[in-house]
Design a protein around this motif. Sequence first.
Motif, PDB file in Angstrom:
ATOM      1  N   VAL A  35       0.855  -1.176   0.000  1.00 46.24           N
ATOM      2  CA  VAL A  35       0.000   0.000   0.000  1.00 46.24           C
ATOM      3  C   VAL A  35       0.892   1.226   0.000  1.00 46.24           C
ATOM      4  N   ARG A  36       1.954   1.138   0.807  1.00 41.90           N
ATOM      5  CA  ARG A  36       2.854   2.284   0.929  1.00 41.90           C
ATOM      6  C   ARG A  36       4.161   1.843   1.573  1.00 41.90           C
ATOM      7  N   VAL A  37       5.257   2.456   1.141  1.00 40.88           N
ATOM      8  CA  VAL A  37       6.561   2.265   1.783  1.00 40.88           C
ATOM      9  C   VAL A  37       7.188   3.635   1.980  1.00 40.88           C
ATOM     10  N   ASN A  38       8.094   3.719   2.947  1.00 41.73           N
ATOM     11  CA  ASN A  38       8.795   4.987   3.115  1.00 41.73           C
ATOM     12  C   ASN A  38      10.128   4.940   2.364  1.00 41.73           C
ATOM     13  N   GLN A  39      10.807   6.083   2.331  1.00 43.10           N
ATOM     14  CA  GLN A  39      12.051   6.185   1.568  1.00 43.10           C
ATOM     15  C   GLN A  39      13.123   5.259   2.118  1.00 43.10           C
ATOM     16  N   ALA A  40      13.182   5.098   3.436  1.00 40.79           N
ATOM     17  CA  ALA A  40      14.191   4.201   4.026  1.00 40.79           C
ATOM     18  C   ALA A  40      13.992   2.772   3.528  1.00 40.79           C
ATOM     19  N   TYR A  41      12.741   2.321   3.430  1.00 34.18           N
ATOM     20  CA  TYR A  41      12.453   0.975   2.934  1.00 34.18           C
ATOM     21  C   TYR A  41      12.850   0.854   1.466  1.00 34.18           C
ATOM     22  N   ALA A  42      12.456   1.836   0.666  1.00 34.14           N
ATOM     23  CA  ALA A  42      12.797   1.822  -0.759  1.00 34.14           C
ATOM     24  C   ALA A  42      14.314   1.814  -0.948  1.00 34.14           C
ATOM     25  N   ASP A  43      15.017   2.621  -0.173  1.00 37.96           N
ATOM     26  CA  ASP A  43      16.481   2.664  -0.267  1.00 37.96           C
ATOM     27  C   ASP A  43      17.095   1.315   0.097  1.00 37.96           C
ATOM     28  N   ALA A  44      16.588   0.695   1.162  1.00 43.01           N
ATOM     29  CA  ALA A  44      17.121  -0.599   1.593  1.00 43.01           C
ATOM     30  C   ALA A  44      16.894  -1.672   0.527  1.00 43.01           C
ATOM     31  N   CYS A  45      15.803  -1.540  -0.225  1.00 41.50           N
ATOM     32  CA  CYS A  45      15.485  -2.499  -1.283  1.00 41.50           C
ATOM     33  C   CYS A  45      16.103  -2.114  -2.627  1.00 41.50           C
ATOM     34  N   ARG A  46      16.736  -0.956  -2.650  1.00 47.55           N
ATOM     35  CA  ARG A  46      17.345  -0.420  -3.877  1.00 47.55           C
ATOM     36  C   ARG A  46      16.322  -0.278  -4.997  1.00 47.55           C
ATOM     37  N   ARG A  47      15.168   0.291  -4.632  1.00 47.26           N
ATOM     38  CA  ARG A  47      14.086   0.519  -5.590  1.00 47.26           C
ATOM     39  C   ARG A  47      13.510   1.913  -5.358  1.00 47.26           C
ATOM     40  N   ASP A  48      12.793   2.398  -6.337  1.00 49.93           N
ATOM     41  CA  ASP A  48      12.073   3.657  -6.210  1.00 49.93           C
ATOM     42  C   ASP A  48      10.747   3.384  -5.505  1.00 49.93           C
ATOM     43  N   ILE A  49      10.288   4.323  -4.718  1.00 51.05           N
ATOM     44  CA  ILE A  49       9.026   4.157  -3.991  1.00 51.05           C
ATOM     45  C   ILE A  49       7.889   3.787  -4.942  1.00 51.05           C
ATOM     46  N   ALA A  50       7.848   4.389  -6.105  1.00 42.91           N
ATOM     47  CA  ALA A  50       6.755   4.166  -7.057  1.00 42.91           C
ATOM     48  C   ALA A  50       6.692   2.718  -7.541  1.00 42.91           C
TER      49      ALA A  50
END
Length: 107
Positions: A35-50
């Motif tokens: 549903v939603r992720v924050n920037q820290a999660y996206a960074d840890a996954c090496r992906r863009d939030i979108a």
Amino acid sequence: MAADSETIRQLKLAETFFNHSVSCLVILDREYNFVRVNQAYADACRRDIAEFEGRNHFEFFPSDAQLIFDEVVRTKRPFITFLHAPLSLLINLSAELPIGTGLWYRC
């Protein structure tokens, strides 16, 4: 009116916490779709939030962890695990793992 302004204040505070937390935060629906992720999660996954919105967690990160997720949803009890390896070892190991692979430790 006071209740409405207090609710708005609390929502803004929660939004600020979610957006600026250094901790990885993710909201999944009952089928484990993002549903939603924050920037820290996206960074840890090496992906863009979108990239996350509407996608399934296990599509990105296939694993048998879905059994754990299912148990948490079924019982409404958190899954608690403990780290048994030194952090330096985990950091070294995680550098060797493919993106999206997690290290799970269970007591």
